[in-house]
Design a protein around this motif. Structure first.
Motif, PDB file in Angstrom:
ATOM      1  N   PRO A  75       4.831  88.339   5.143  1.00 35.00           N
ATOM      2  CA  PRO A  75       3.619  88.852   5.774  1.00 35.00           C
ATOM      3  C   PRO A  75       2.520  87.785   5.746  1.00 35.00           C
ATOM      4  CG  PRO A  75       3.984  89.907   3.652  1.00 35.00           C
ATOM      5  CD  PRO A  75       5.158  89.030   3.911  1.00 35.00           C
ATOM      6  N   PRO A  76       1.525  87.897   6.627  1.00 28.80           N
ATOM      7  CA  PRO A  76       0.435  86.911   6.634  1.00 28.80           C
ATOM      8  C   PRO A  76      -0.307  86.897   5.299  1.00 28.80           C
ATOM      9  CG  PRO A  76       0.236  88.477   8.471  1.00 28.80           C
ATOM     10  CD  PRO A  76       1.369  88.936   7.624  1.00 28.80           C
ATOM     11  N   GLU A  77      -0.788  85.712   4.914  1.00 32.85           N
ATOM     12  CA  GLU A  77      -1.513  85.561   3.638  1.00 32.85           C
ATOM     13  C   GLU A  77      -2.713  86.485   3.537  1.00 32.85           C
ATOM     14  OE1 GLU A  77      -2.625  81.864   1.638  1.00 32.85           O
ATOM     15  OE2 GLU A  77      -1.025  80.922   2.805  1.00 32.85           O
ATOM     16  N   GLU A  78      -3.370  86.733   4.652  1.00 36.23           N
ATOM     17  CA  GLU A  78      -4.565  87.570   4.610  1.00 36.23           C
ATOM     18  C   GLU A  78      -4.256  89.019   4.225  1.00 36.23           C
ATOM     19  OE1 GLU A  78      -3.415  86.720   8.907  1.00 36.23           O
ATOM     20  OE2 GLU A  78      -3.954  85.479   7.222  1.00 36.23           O
ATOM     21  N   ASP A  79      -2.970  89.386   4.212  1.00 33.55           N
ATOM     22  CA  ASP A  79      -2.584  90.727   3.764  1.00 33.55           C
ATOM     23  C   ASP A  79      -2.699  90.887   2.251  1.00 33.55           C
ATOM     24  OD1 ASP A  79      -2.087  91.342   6.381  1.00 33.55           O
ATOM     25  OD2 ASP A  79       0.079  91.645   6.152  1.00 33.55           O
ATOM     26  N   GLY A  80      -2.939  89.791   1.540  1.00 36.11           N
ATOM     27  CA  GLY A  80      -3.106  89.852   0.082  1.00 36.11           C
ATOM     28  C   GLY A  80      -1.804  89.591  -0.669  1.00 36.11           C
ATOM     29  N   ASP A  81      -1.810  89.965  -1.950  1.00 34.33           N
ATOM     30  CA  ASP A  81      -0.640  89.752  -2.803  1.00 34.33           C
ATOM     31  C   ASP A  81       0.574  90.489  -2.255  1.00 34.33           C
ATOM     32  OD1 ASP A  81      -2.070  88.193  -4.563  1.00 34.33           O
ATOM     33  OD2 ASP A  81      -2.405  89.811  -6.009  1.00 34.33           O
ATOM     34  N   LEU A  82       1.724  89.897  -2.462  1.00 36.38           N
ATOM     35  CA  LEU A  82       2.970  90.548  -2.053  1.00 36.38           C
ATOM     36  C   LEU A  82       3.230  91.752  -2.949  1.00 36.38           C
ATOM     37  CD1 LEU A  82       5.173  87.371  -1.491  1.00 36.38           C
ATOM     38  CD2 LEU A  82       4.054  88.771   0.243  1.00 36.38           C
ATOM     39  N   THR A  83       3.583  92.866  -2.333  1.00 39.89           N
ATOM     40  CA  THR A  83       3.842  94.090  -3.099  1.00 39.89           C
ATOM     41  C   THR A  83       5.229  94.650  -2.824  1.00 39.89           C
ATOM     42  OG1 THR A  83       2.813  95.421  -1.364  1.00 39.89           O
ATOM     43  CG2 THR A  83       1.403  94.728  -3.210  1.00 39.89           C
ATOM     44  N   ASP A  84       5.992  93.987  -1.981  1.00 43.40           N
ATOM     45  CA  ASP A  84       7.352  94.410  -1.669  1.00 43.40           C
ATOM     46  C   ASP A  84       8.325  93.496  -2.413  1.00 43.40           C
ATOM     47  OD1 ASP A  84       9.840  93.766   0.317  1.00 43.40           O
ATOM     48  OD2 ASP A  84       9.257  95.894   0.421  1.00 43.40           O
TER      49      ASP A  84
ATOM     50  N   ASP B 172      11.378  92.635  -1.907  1.00 42.71           N
ATOM     51  CA  ASP B 172      12.120  91.708  -1.044  1.00 42.71           C
ATOM     52  C   ASP B 172      11.264  90.514  -0.641  1.00 42.71           C
ATOM     53  OD1 ASP B 172      14.453  93.219  -1.112  1.00 42.71           O
ATOM     54  OD2 ASP B 172      13.963  94.327   0.721  1.00 42.71           O
ATOM     55  N   MET B 173      10.001  90.761  -0.372  1.00 44.26           N
ATOM     56  CA  MET B 173       9.102  89.666   0.016  1.00 44.26           C
ATOM     57  C   MET B 173       8.815  88.746  -1.169  1.00 44.26           C
ATOM     58  SD  MET B 173       8.544  89.867   3.261  1.00 44.26           S
ATOM     59  CE  MET B 173      10.246  90.405   3.426  1.00 44.26           C
ATOM     60  N   VAL B 174       8.711  89.307  -2.362  1.00 38.31           N
ATOM     61  CA  VAL B 174       8.535  88.485  -3.559  1.00 38.31           C
ATOM     62  C   VAL B 174       9.766  87.605  -3.755  1.00 38.31           C
ATOM     63  CG1 VAL B 174       8.349  88.537  -6.088  1.00 38.31           C
ATOM     64  CG2 VAL B 174       6.915  90.047  -4.689  1.00 38.31           C
ATOM     65  N   ARG B 175      10.949  88.194  -3.619  1.00 41.29           N
ATOM     66  CA  ARG B 175      12.183  87.408  -3.779  1.00 41.29           C
ATOM     67  C   ARG B 175      12.273  86.320  -2.717  1.00 41.29           C
ATOM     68  NH1 ARG B 175      14.736  92.539  -4.496  1.00 41.29           N
ATOM     69  NH2 ARG B 175      16.052  92.196  -2.683  1.00 41.29           N
ATOM     70  N   LEU B 176      11.900  86.637  -1.472  1.00 39.80           N
ATOM     71  CA  LEU B 176      11.931  85.624  -0.410  1.00 39.80           C
ATOM     72  C   LEU B 176      10.954  84.496  -0.723  1.00 39.80           C
ATOM     73  CD1 LEU B 176      12.826  84.495   2.309  1.00 39.80           C
ATOM     74  CD2 LEU B 176      11.074  85.949   3.383  1.00 39.80           C
ATOM     75  N   ALA B 177       9.737  84.830  -1.152  1.00 44.90           N
ATOM     76  CA  ALA B 177       8.761  83.791  -1.487  1.00 44.90           C
ATOM     77  C   ALA B 177       9.293  82.885  -2.601  1.00 44.90           C
ATOM     78  CB  ALA B 177       7.436  84.423  -1.886  1.00 44.90           C
ATOM     79  N   LEU B 178       9.940  83.463  -3.598  1.00 44.78           N
ATOM     80  CA  LEU B 178      10.517  82.661  -4.676  1.00 44.78           C
ATOM     81  C   LEU B 178      11.629  81.763  -4.154  1.00 44.78           C
ATOM     82  CD1 LEU B 178      10.563  85.376  -7.477  1.00 44.78           C
ATOM     83  CD2 LEU B 178       9.147  83.310  -7.427  1.00 44.78           C
ATOM     84  N   LEU B 179      12.487  82.291  -3.287  1.00 51.14           N
ATOM     85  CA  LEU B 179      13.563  81.491  -2.695  1.00 51.14           C
ATOM     86  C   LEU B 179      12.979  80.336  -1.892  1.00 51.14           C
ATOM     87  CD1 LEU B 179      16.789  82.676  -0.986  1.00 51.14           C
ATOM     88  CD2 LEU B 179      15.321  81.067   0.178  1.00 51.14           C
TER      89      LEU B 179
END
Length: 193
Positions: free
Chosen positions: A67-76, A78-85
């Motif tokens: 999601p766009p950065e302006e949406d704030g911290d990742l709360t999903d 799957d998105m946290v795992r993708l960001a880490l990958l």
């Protein structure tokens, strides 16, 4: 060239092993976002990230999937795992269609000399076994910031066997990361980034 011909043990082949749950530094209430993600560090580097199933997102592994950065911290999760990958240099993840294969991708936040990430794909059952083993190791002295656990002490663990046989024997590792793990290799068969 066979892996046994390509990789030689060096010093210190009996590397230190650190296994950490990926959410260890975040707030406790956010720990569920990191479920299924562990980092294994040999000596000080290299670090290998084990990330649970993201097959509905990739490959390809793209920053535009977040999601766009302006949406704030990742709360999903799957998105946290993708960001880490996307941030990791070396990742292991399950994928039925690609199990046993290895591929590179362009890291959106990689340093100039480390822009490529490498993904090692496993089958879902193999990954589940590795994940269980990682959770067990993360409950030992191997989880300490300054782990004193050595390779020879945990060589019977499936995740260490996987790292030894699949990752350290791979031509995809940077020579400095191999050296840190006490290995040297002939890099003539190194894939071009």
């Amino acid at each position: 060239m066979a892996a046994s011909e390509m990789v030689k043990f060096g010093t210190p082949a009996n590397y230190y092993v650190r296994v950490r749950f990926a959410g260890w530094e975040d707030e406790p209430e956010r720990s569920a976002l990191y479920r299924g993600v562990y980092a294994v560090t040999l000596n000080m580097l290299p670090e290998f990230l084990f990330v649970d199933d993201l097959t509905w997102i990739g490959p390809p592994w793209l920053e535009s999937s977040l999601p766009p950065e302006e949406d704030g911290d990742l709360t999903d999760p799957d998105m946290v795992r993708l960001a880490l990958l996307l941030h990791s240099r070396y990742t292991v993840t399950p994928n039925v269609a690609l199990a046993g294969r290895t591929e590179s991708f362009l890291r959106p936040w990689g340093w100039e000399d480390q822009q490529q990430g490498v993904v090692f794909y496993t089958s879902p059952p193999e990954f589940a076994m590795l994940l269980d083993d990682l959770a067990a190791l993360a409950d030992t002295d191997a989880a300490r910031v300054h782990s004193t656990v050595r390779r020879d002490e945990v060589l019977d663990h499936p995740v260490i066997g996987f790292i030894e046989e699949r990752i350290l024997a791979s031509p995809w590792l940077d020579p400095s990361d191999l050296q840190s793990a006490g290995r040297t290799a002939s890099r003539k068969d190194t894939p071009s980034w």
